[in-house]
Design a protein around this motif. Structure first.
Motif, PDB file in Angstrom:
ATOM      1  N   TYR A 132      34.725  92.923 -76.451  1.00  0.00           N
ATOM      2  CA  TYR A 132      34.066  92.089 -75.454  1.00  0.00           C
ATOM      3  C   TYR A 132      35.104  91.352 -74.604  1.00  0.00           C
ATOM      4  O   TYR A 132      35.009  91.320 -73.376  1.00  0.00           O
ATOM      5  N   ILE A 133      36.084  90.764 -75.270  1.00  0.00           N
ATOM      6  CA  ILE A 133      37.119  90.020 -74.547  1.00  0.00           C
ATOM      7  C   ILE A 133      37.882  90.945 -73.604  1.00  0.00           C
ATOM      8  O   ILE A 133      38.081  90.618 -72.427  1.00  0.00           O
ATOM      9  N   VAL A 134      38.303  92.098 -74.086  1.00  0.00           N
ATOM     10  CA  VAL A 134      39.068  93.037 -73.251  1.00  0.00           C
ATOM     11  C   VAL A 134      38.246  93.477 -72.038  1.00  0.00           C
ATOM     12  O   VAL A 134      38.768  93.611 -70.932  1.00  0.00           O
ATOM     13  N   GLU A 135      36.953  93.647 -72.242  1.00  0.00           N
ATOM     14  CA  GLU A 135      36.075  94.055 -71.132  1.00  0.00           C
ATOM     15  C   GLU A 135      35.955  92.966 -70.069  1.00  0.00           C
ATOM     16  O   GLU A 135      35.906  93.247 -68.879  1.00  0.00           O
ATOM     17  N   LYS A 136      35.937  91.703 -70.485  1.00  0.00           N
ATOM     18  CA  LYS A 136      35.660  90.587 -69.574  1.00  0.00           C
ATOM     19  C   LYS A 136      36.891  89.961 -68.920  1.00  0.00           C
ATOM     20  O   LYS A 136      36.776  89.375 -67.851  1.00  0.00           O
ATOM     21  N   ILE A 137      38.057  90.042 -69.553  1.00  0.00           N
ATOM     22  CA  ILE A 137      39.218  89.331 -69.003  1.00  0.00           C
ATOM     23  C   ILE A 137      39.668  89.931 -67.682  1.00  0.00           C
ATOM     24  O   ILE A 137      39.427  91.096 -67.384  1.00  0.00           O
ATOM     25  N   GLU A 138      40.348  89.074 -66.939  1.00  0.00           N
ATOM     26  CA  GLU A 138      40.961  89.482 -65.677  1.00  0.00           C
ATOM     27  C   GLU A 138      42.425  89.076 -65.698  1.00  0.00           C
ATOM     28  O   GLU A 138      42.836  88.219 -66.484  1.00  0.00           O
ATOM     29  N   ALA A 139      43.202  89.689 -64.834  1.00  0.00           N
ATOM     30  CA  ALA A 139      44.625  89.343 -64.724  1.00  0.00           C
ATOM     31  C   ALA A 139      44.756  87.834 -64.535  1.00  0.00           C
ATOM     32  O   ALA A 139      43.996  87.224 -63.769  1.00  0.00           O
ATOM     33  N   GLY A 140      45.693  87.241 -65.259  1.00  0.00           N
ATOM     34  CA  GLY A 140      45.931  85.807 -65.148  1.00  0.00           C
ATOM     35  C   GLY A 140      45.162  84.966 -66.145  1.00  0.00           C
ATOM     36  O   GLY A 140      45.453  83.784 -66.307  1.00  0.00           O
ATOM     37  N   ASP A 141      44.164  85.544 -66.809  1.00  0.00           N
ATOM     38  CA  ASP A 141      43.434  84.810 -67.843  1.00  0.00           C
ATOM     39  C   ASP A 141      44.339  84.600 -69.054  1.00  0.00           C
ATOM     40  O   ASP A 141      45.357  85.268 -69.208  1.00  0.00           O
ATOM     41  N   LEU A 142      43.936  83.692 -69.918  1.00  0.00           N
ATOM     42  CA  LEU A 142      44.663  83.399 -71.154  1.00  0.00           C
ATOM     43  C   LEU A 142      43.736  83.648 -72.336  1.00  0.00           C
ATOM     44  O   LEU A 142      42.597  83.170 -72.336  1.00  0.00           O
ATOM     45  N   VAL A 143      44.216  84.385 -73.329  1.00  0.00           N
ATOM     46  CA  VAL A 143      43.435  84.652 -74.534  1.00  0.00           C
ATOM     47  C   VAL A 143      44.183  84.083 -75.738  1.00  0.00           C
ATOM     48  O   VAL A 143      45.378  84.325 -75.907  1.00  0.00           O
ATOM     49  N   ILE A 144      43.434  83.337 -76.561  1.00  0.00           N
ATOM     50  CA  ILE A 144      43.979  82.783 -77.792  1.00  0.00           C
ATOM     51  C   ILE A 144      43.524  83.700 -78.928  1.00  0.00           C
ATOM     52  O   ILE A 144      42.319  83.835 -79.175  1.00  0.00           O
ATOM     53  N   THR A 145      44.494  84.329 -79.602  1.00  0.00           N
ATOM     54  CA  THR A 145      44.163  85.261 -80.673  1.00  0.00           C
ATOM     55  C   THR A 145      45.341  85.430 -81.624  1.00  0.00           C
ATOM     56  O   THR A 145      46.490  85.301 -81.217  1.00  0.00           O
ATOM     57  N   GLY A 146      45.024  85.729 -82.857  1.00  0.00           N
ATOM     58  CA  GLY A 146      46.049  86.098 -83.823  1.00  0.00           C
ATOM     59  C   GLY A 146      46.081  87.601 -84.041  1.00  0.00           C
ATOM     60  O   GLY A 146      46.848  88.101 -84.845  1.00  0.00           O
TER      61      GLY A 146
END
Length: 149
Positions: free
Chosen positions: A60-74
């Motif tokens: 879901y995250i990979v589908e929704k993110i755009e260039a410049g977004d920030l993702v917090i994940t381990g």
């Protein structure tokens, strides 16, 4: 900049820092999980519950993110997918993933997975400390400042 959180394994103390940052900056903050969790009522903060299943939140995250977004994940494979989409990724201890180091991180992850599957006891991650919390807060501030320029 939109901040996304792979929220299932994100420590509550980190979520609290993210909630404060979203309120302070007005940046959208989206938590993605496969179970319900408490989020403060705020127009900048959303919780998306995805069906349970292998990598459902990641997909879901990979589908929704755009260039410049920030993702917090381990999740290192998720971080690699995020970087491939020209977004930024950071873990909950404040370590930023980047294109120059992600391959080594993936290799180490795969090595440790192989060790564990062969019966080797590798231990878990070290306990989350006050220093980790401070490192995360400082790194988040730096990334938000850079992203808002």
């Amino acid at each position: 900049m939109h901040i996304w959180v792979d929220a299932d394994a994100c420590p509550s103390v980190i979520k609290d820092i993210l909630f404060k940052a979203a309120r302070r900056t007005g940046l959208p903050l989206s938590l993605v999980a496969n179970h319900s969790m408490s989020v403060p009522p705020d127009k900048h903060i959303t919780l998306t519950i995805v069906p349970s299943g292998f990598d459902a939140a990641d997909d879901y995250i990979v589908e929704k993110i755009e260039a410049g977004d920030l993702v917090i994940t381990g999740d290192i494979p998720l971080a690699a997918d995020i970087l491939a989409k020209n977004a930024k990724a950071m873990n909950t201890r404040g370590d930023e993933y980047d294109k120059s180091s992600i391959r080594a991180a993936l290799t180490m992850r795969d090595f440790m997975d192989t060790m564990r599957s062969s019966g080797e006891h590798t231990g878990g991650p070290k306990a989350f400390s006050q220093r980790d919390k401070q490192n995360f807060a400082n790194a988040l501030d730096r990334m938000i400042t850079a992203g808002m320029r």
